[in-house]
Every structure is written in structure tokens, then in C-alpha cells.
Design an enzyme around this catalytic site. Structure first.
Site, short mmCIF file in Angstrom:
data_model
loop_
_atom_site.label_atom_id
_atom_site.label_comp_id
_atom_site.label_asym_id
_atom_site.label_seq_id
_atom_site.Cartn_x
_atom_site.Cartn_y
_atom_site.Cartn_z
N ARG A 93 23.62 -9.86 13.07
CA ARG A 93 22.35 -9.24 12.68
C ARG A 93 22.37 -8.81 11.22
NH1 ARG A 93 19.72 -6.98 17.47
NH2 ARG A 93 18.96 -5.21 16.30
N ASN B 109 18.39 2.79 15.12
CA ASN B 109 17.88 1.55 14.53
C ASN B 109 16.37 1.76 14.34
OD1 ASN B 109 17.08 -1.03 13.86
ND2 ASN B 109 17.40 -1.86 15.93
N GLY B 110 15.89 1.59 13.12
CA GLY B 110 14.46 1.79 12.87
C GLY B 110 14.27 2.66 11.64
N HIS C 273 -5.23 -36.97 -11.56
CA HIS C 273 -4.65 -37.09 -12.90
C HIS C 273 -3.28 -37.75 -12.86
CE1 HIS C 273 -8.03 -34.94 -14.54
NE2 HIS C 273 -7.89 -34.05 -13.58
N LYS D 74 22.42 -18.96 0.71
CA LYS D 74 21.43 -17.91 0.98
C LYS D 74 21.19 -17.06 -0.25
CE LYS D 74 18.60 -15.61 3.58
NZ LYS D 74 17.28 -16.25 3.71
N LYS E 128 9.71 -25.41 2.08
CA LYS E 128 10.29 -25.20 3.42
C LYS E 128 10.68 -26.54 4.02
CE LYS E 128 11.02 -22.12 3.55
NZ LYS E 128 11.19 -20.90 2.86
N GLU F 271 13.64 -28.36 1.99
CA GLU F 271 14.98 -27.76 2.00
C GLU F 271 15.68 -27.93 3.35
OE1 GLU F 271 15.40 -23.48 1.30
OE2 GLU F 271 13.41 -23.15 2.11
N TRP G 285 22.28 -1.43 8.68
CA TRP G 285 21.65 -2.24 7.62
C TRP G 285 20.83 -1.23 6.84
CZ3 TRP G 285 21.24 -6.92 5.33
CH2 TRP G 285 20.04 -7.25 4.71
N GLU H 166 5.01 -23.35 -1.03
CA GLU H 166 5.96 -22.81 -0.06
C GLU H 166 6.14 -23.77 1.12
OE1 GLU H 166 8.16 -20.78 -0.16
OE2 GLU H 166 8.67 -20.20 1.87
N CYS I 230 19.86 -2.88 12.06
CA CYS I 230 21.01 -2.15 12.64
C CYS I 230 21.28 -2.63 14.06
CB CYS I 230 20.70 -0.67 12.68
SG CYS I 230 20.26 -0.01 11.08
O1 M6R Z 1 17.09 -13.81 -2.59
P1 M6R Z 1 15.94 -14.34 -3.43
O2 M6R Z 1 14.61 -14.06 -2.85
O3 M6R Z 1 16.06 -13.92 -4.87
O4 M6R Z 1 16.17 -15.92 -3.41
C1 M6R Z 1 15.36 -16.76 -4.16
C2 M6R Z 1 15.50 -18.19 -3.69
O5 M6R Z 1 16.81 -18.64 -3.84
C3 M6R Z 1 15.06 -18.36 -2.23
O6 M6R Z 1 13.76 -17.93 -2.01
C4 M6R Z 1 15.17 -19.83 -1.80
O7 M6R Z 1 14.22 -20.58 -2.49
C5 M6R Z 1 15.02 -19.95 -0.29
N1 M6R Z 1 16.10 -20.68 0.26
C6 M6R Z 1 13.79 -20.63 0.15
O8 M6R Z 1 13.72 -20.73 1.52
#
Ligand code: M6R
Length: 612
Positions: A27, A102-103, A507, A607, A488, A491, A76, A484, A2
Site C-alpha cells: 500500500r 488511517n484517514g 496542417h 515510477k 496512457k 506507455e 503514509w 493524457e 496507511c
Molecule cells: O511524479 P511526477 O508526477 O512528477 O511524474 C511525472 C511523470 O514522470 C509521470 O506523470 C509519468 O508521465 C507517468 N508515468 C504517466 O503515467
């Protein structure tokens, strides 16, 4: 997360509030509202679900709401779905008090029950409304606004930045803070409060930051600040010289880095409402202990980083529950004719709560009769609404496409859920359980330690940013963590990267290792440390450069084999990935920075993936 802005001065407040709220849009929010005190000393509240332009249209750009003192809010959603009525400001029943917040007020249920018993009627489903109603309750009895504010603050638990108006306080509003940001702004003949400086930078660069426990009485000609015991406090003023776009990112160059740095706080918010007096509380879980005991299959389903959380979860839940736990990509689950039924629990994980494949998997699981539980960040999102039960991560809005704080909060929440199930099933000893709880309590502080110094990682990024291929290897939880770390990196930096279970290298994949190939070797899973070291030796023998990661207590040992060693504090083995992921996020960030990539909006990615 928020946003709050407040103004008192000689100008019309509403247009200034709307403009300030617009600056807080980054935000993330789902609804917005303002309260302005009229000349007739009426609290005028205008609020609506949706974008600020809806509120602006409702108030003719603020011109339809006259008055020179007011507070505004972008919401939010946390408690109660995004809706007009759940938007802030919230008015007390007697319309004498207006509150923006906010909180999270953690004990709002108990306070609400108390007030309901006193005959108070509530309008919204929010935790915030209890602040307005409780304040009026005390004010009715004492007739002293500041005294009533202190009584409320002593009674509420949780995190808050509050902006409070009282009809009987026509020349001032009140601000209070605990564990949520709020600053004071000093203008020419006017004063402000704001969640961050962006909202007021056009009017003043002279600010003071409120500390936890402080209460401020904000008038046009100055601000009086008091501590938790109502003693006056002298505030140090700061001059803000950020430009506006830097201010939106809290002074950071990118949202991703800001969100990386927000992780300790975000994780604290995920843990704290569910850990009371050392006991795990999952009040929101719509599963009784009997139902948990009756489950014969647990399946975790998600996409991308959320799936990687599920990978960690599989290892941790199996360890804690001593039962098989499956993890599946949502895009696979939905077409796999999955074997789930009435005795299965399908846990879907999603930051956005809108990912199409995850949504489809959830619907399929429901259609097959399975119980469904969603771990979601965005309140009121489609997945949150459709699942039988929902656990919110409360990470706040995540703007950068590459997830960081959502991943961390999902991870810790799934660990806590696993521990709770294990307690119900009796599959974990009391000692082990107490050890994990105690480590959960110190986890945010340990995360802060990791984030406090990023220089070594920055240096390593400067050494390896022009590699064309990077491998992540690890065993058990480190393998899940590597997935992960690799995602990261690829991407946001566009470097080809793969994560392998270290034991699997020989293998096939080891044929790709040649002189100078960078291998990020994850060795934080202490039970298999020696095995992981052997894998480092194998790839080094083929010419690989090594960046290795482990817990502090194994750092020295690891540096006998690996030239570059990153360490994170030691913690309980199941929580180690929550610390290990931080250097990997920072490494990816700095590599992408060196390569000049568009970090917050990487190419070809969205996103929220609402297409198949
Ligand atoms: O909103 P979600 O957690 O369902 O999204 C899943 C993936 O699209 C998301 O985690 C994506 O892999 C990210 N961009 C990774 O950083």
C-alpha cells in the site's frame, strides 16, 4: 495509504503484527509502528521511520515486545513529515490510550487548540494524536472507555479507520470506521482487525466488513459490533477465497485497475477538506488575497501526466481568471532562461515530489525570485519541502507506473485552486462559482457511475488492441485530455499513439489517416462540439474508424456521425476532463491487457524519474 492490523489471542502479538504489516507494505508507507499491552498492563509502543525491517530490528522480530494484544500500523504521511515521532501508534500523555489511524481528521486543528488550552502537551505534528489525547481527556472524566470513544467519534470530522487500545481494557481493543476501510477477522481463539484481508489471510479467511459509523470491541473469543448510536449490530460473515497476491490488489489483477477504481474516493479526499459549507478553504496556501492579486504571471511546470494536468489547468485558469497562464514542461523550463520574477507564481505539479526536472525547475523559479507552489501527492517529498507552499492531493500511494488517481486528484485540485483565485480576483460571478462548487460536490459520485460499467470500453479494446497506431483528437480541454489518453495508451500498451488539436490535423497529420486507422475523437468540450464533429467527418472521409467520447446530453447527436460513442455524465465544462479521462484510462488498460503487456511495470519506465 496507511495500513492497520490488530490482534488479540493467545499467541505473542508483536510477530503477528509485524507479519501482517509486511503484507500491507504494497500500500506504500514511510514509517511503521506497533503497540502491545504487557502483562503489567503497560502500553509498549515501538515505532520508527523507514522500512519495516527497521522496526523488526528494533523489536528483535517482535520477540522483544511481549504481550498477546496489540495493534500495528504502516504510515503514509499526510500531516507531518515521515519521522519516528509522527509514526503511529500515538500515545495519550498519560500513556493510557494508544491509537492507530488511517484517514484524515479534518478538524484536528480546532480540537488540538481546545486540548492545548486544557494543558495537554502534544508530541507529534499529526492529526491522529488528537484522537488519543481527546480520548484520554474524556476518559479522565467518565472512566468509561466505550463512552469516551463515542464522544470522540461525535467530535471528530473527516475519514478514519481507528484501532484503539486502553491500558485499562486488558482483554480487548476497539475499532471504528468512517470512510476508510477496516475489516474484522475471526480466528480460532483469536480475532483481528485489518485495513485489508492480506494482513490476516494466513490466520483466517472468516471476515466481516465494518460499515461507516460502526464501533467494534474486539476480544480473543469474539467481536461485538455497535452502530453509531451504540446499538448492537449483527455482522454478516464472508469467506475470503482470494489468493494472497490478488488480495494485495484488493481482488484486482493489477494495481493500475485498482487505482483507476479508487479515483472517486481519492478525489473525494482531495475535495472534502477544502470545501466546507459550500466555501472553498485553502488554509494551507501560503498566499494572502493581496499577494494573489499582486501576481502578474502564473506559470505551471511539470512532466508527463502532471504536465497534462497543467495543460487542462491552463485552459481552465485562463477561463476563470481572465489572465494569461503558461504551462511548460519542466525539462524545457529549466533550460529556457524563463521569464519569471518576484511577481510570478510558479505552480509545480508532481505525484512523486521527486521528479528531477520538476525539482530543478522549482529551484530555478525560486532562484529567480518567483513564489512557488507545489501540488504533490507524496508528503515530505523533496518538492513538497522546497516549495514555498504545498497542496497535497491525498490520493494515497500510487503503485502502478501509469498514473491514474494522482492525475485525477491533481486535476481537481488545480481546478479548485483556480476557482479560489478567481473568487479572490472577482473574475468569476457568484452564480458561476456556485455552479462549479455544486458540480465539485457531485463529481466523485459521477466518477463512480462511469466506473460502474466498463463493458463497452472492454469490447472496444478487444476490437482495436492490435492496431499499430492510434490518434487522439480534440479541441480546447479535449485536446489536453487527448494528450493524457494518448500517453496512457502508449506507455502501457506500446502502441504508437499521438494526440492532436483537432483543428491542426489538416496542417499535416491528416496524411497519416488511412483505411482502418483508429481515431479517438474527444467531443466532451460542449462549446466546440460542432467543430469537433466536423473533424470526425474529415477523418472518416479518409477511412478512419472512430471511437468518440462526449457528455451524456450530446451522445445521441454524436452517434449520428460516430459509430462508437462513449458517454460520461454531464458536468460543468471545466470539470468535464475529470470524467472524460476515466474511459481513456480503462481503454488503455484493456488494450494493454489484450496485448499481454506488463501493465503495472511497463518496459523502460520508472515510477519516479530522478534522473535527467
Ligand atoms: O511524479 P511526477 O508526477 O512528477 O511524474 C511525472 C511523470 O514522470 C509521470 O506523470 C509519468 O508521465 C507517468 N508515468 C504517466 O503515467
Amino acid at each position: 495509504m496507511c495500513g492497520i492490523v490488530g490482534y488479540v489471542g493467545k499467541e505473542q502479538a508483536a510477530p503477528i503484527l509485524l507479519e501482517g504489516l509486511e503484507k500491507l507494505e504494497y500500500r506504500g508507507y514511510d514509517s511503521a509502528g506497533i503497540a502491545v499491552l504487557s502483562e503489567e498492563k503497560e502500553l509498549q509502543v515501538k515505532k520508527s521511520k523507514g522500512r519495516l525491517k527497521v522496526l523488526s530490528a528494533l523489536t528483535d522480530g517482535g520477540r522483544a515486545v511481549e504481550g498477546t494484544l496489540g495493534v500495528g500500523h504502516t504510515r503514509w504521511a499526510t500531516h507531518g513529515e515521515p519521522s519516528d515521532v509522527n509514526s503511529h501508534p500515538h500515545l495519550s500523555s498519560g500513556r493510557r490510550i494508544a491509537v492507530v489511524h488511517n484517514g484524515i481528521i479534518e478538524n484536528y486543528v480546532e480540537i488540538k487548540e481546545f486540548l492545548l488550552a486544557q494543558g495537554v502537551c502534544f508530541q507529534s505534528e499529526t492529526d491522529t494524536e488528537v484522537v488519543a489525547q481527546l480520548l484520554e481527556y474524556y476518559y479522565d472524566r467518565s472512566g468509561d472507555v466505550m463512552d469516551s470513544v463515542y464522544r470522540v467519534l461525535h467530535r471528530i470530522e473527516g475519514a478514519y479507520a481507528l484501532g484503539i487500545m486502553c491500558r485499562d481494557l486488558p482483554d480487548a481493543f476497539i475499532a471504528a470506521r468512517k470512510d476508510a476501510p477496516l475489516l474484522l477477522g475471526y480466528g480460532q481463539g483469536c480475532c483481528f482487525i485489518a485495513s485489508d484481508v492480506t494482513a490476516i489471510i494466513k490466520h483466517t479467511r472468516d471476515v466481516a466488513y465494518m460499515e461507516d459509523g460502526e464501533v467494534a470491541l474486539v476480544r480473543a473469543d469474539g467481536i461485538q459490533v455497535f452502530d453509531a448510536l451504540a446499538q448492537p449490530v449483527e455482522k454478516e460473515h464472508h469467506h475470503v477465497d482470494w489468493d494472497v497476491s490478488a488480495a494485495e490488489k484488493g481482488g484486482y489483477a493489477h494495481f493500475m485497475f485498482k487505482e483507476i477504481m479508487e479515483q472517486p474516493e481519492a478525489v473525494r479526499k482531495t475535495i472534502s477538506p477544502r470545501l466546507k459549507g459550500g466555501r472553498l478553504c485553502f488554509d494551507e496556501l501560503k498566499l494572502t488575497p493581496e499577494e494573489i492579486r499582486a501576481l502578474n504571471r502564473i506559470c505551471i511546470v511539470a512532466c508527463g501526466s502532471s504536465y497534462h494536468v497543467g495543460m487542462v489547468g491552463k485552459y481552465n485558469l485562463e477561463r476563470l481568471l481572465r489572465r494569461p497562464v503558461d504551462v511548460m514542461l519542466a525539462s524545457e523550463f529549466r533550460y529556457a532562461d524563463p521569464l519569471v520574477d518576484e511577481s510570478s507564481l510558479v505552480i509545480v505539479i508532481s505525484q512523486s515530489g521527486e521528479t528531477l526536472d520538476t525539482m530543478a525547475a522549482l529551484r530555478q523559479a525560486k532562484a529567480l525570485g518567483a513564489r512557488t507552489l507545489a501540488i504533490v501527492n507524496v508528503v515530505g517529498s523533496s518538492i513538497a519541502r522546497e516549495a514555498d507552499g504545498v497542496l497535497y492531493t491525498w490520493a494515497g500511494p500510487e503503485i502502478a507506473v501509469a498514473t491514474t488517481k494522482a492525475y485525477s486528484t491533481q486535476l481537481v485540485l488545480l481546478d479548485m485552486l483556480g476557482l479560489y483565485f478567481a473568487q479572490v480576483l472577482g473574475s468569476v460571478t457568484e452564480e458561476e462559482s456556485a455552479r462549479i462548487v455544486s458540480e465539485l460536490q457531485t463529481l466523485p459520485a459521477k466518477m463512480e457511475t462511469v466506473l460502474a460499467d466498463t463493458e463497452q470500453i472492454k469490447y472496444l479494446a478487444s476490437q482495436y488492441f492490435n492496431h499499430s497506431s492510434i490518434f487522439f483528437i480534440g479541441r480546447n480541454l479535449d485536446y489536453a485530455l487527448g494528450l493524457e489518453g494518448s500517453l496512457k495508451l502508449k506507455e502501457i500498451s506500446y502502441i504508437h499513439s499521438e494526440a492532436y488539436a483537432a483543428g491542426e490535423l489538416k496542417h499535416g497529420t491528416i496524411s497519416l489517416i488511412e483505411d482502418g486507422t483508429l481515431v479517438v475523437a474527444l467531443c466532451s468540450y460542449a462549446p466546440l462540439f460542432d467543430k469537433s464533429v466536423s473533424n470526425i467527418v474529415e477523418v472518416k472521409a479518409r477511412g478512419a474508424d472512430i471511437v468518440a467520447l462526449t457528455g451524456e446530453s450530446l451522445g445521441e447527436e454524436l452517434s449520428k456521425t460516430a459509430e462508437n460513442v462513449l458517454t460520461v455524465p454531464d458536468t460543468h465544462v471545466i470539470l468535464q476532463p475529470s470524467l472524460g479521462v476515466l474511459p481513456l484510462q480503462i481503454f488503455a488498460y484493456y488494450v494493454a491487457l489484450q496485448r499481454g503487456c506488463d501493465i503495472d511495470k511497463p518496459r523502460n519506465l520508472a515510477k519516479s524519474v530522478t534522473v535527467e
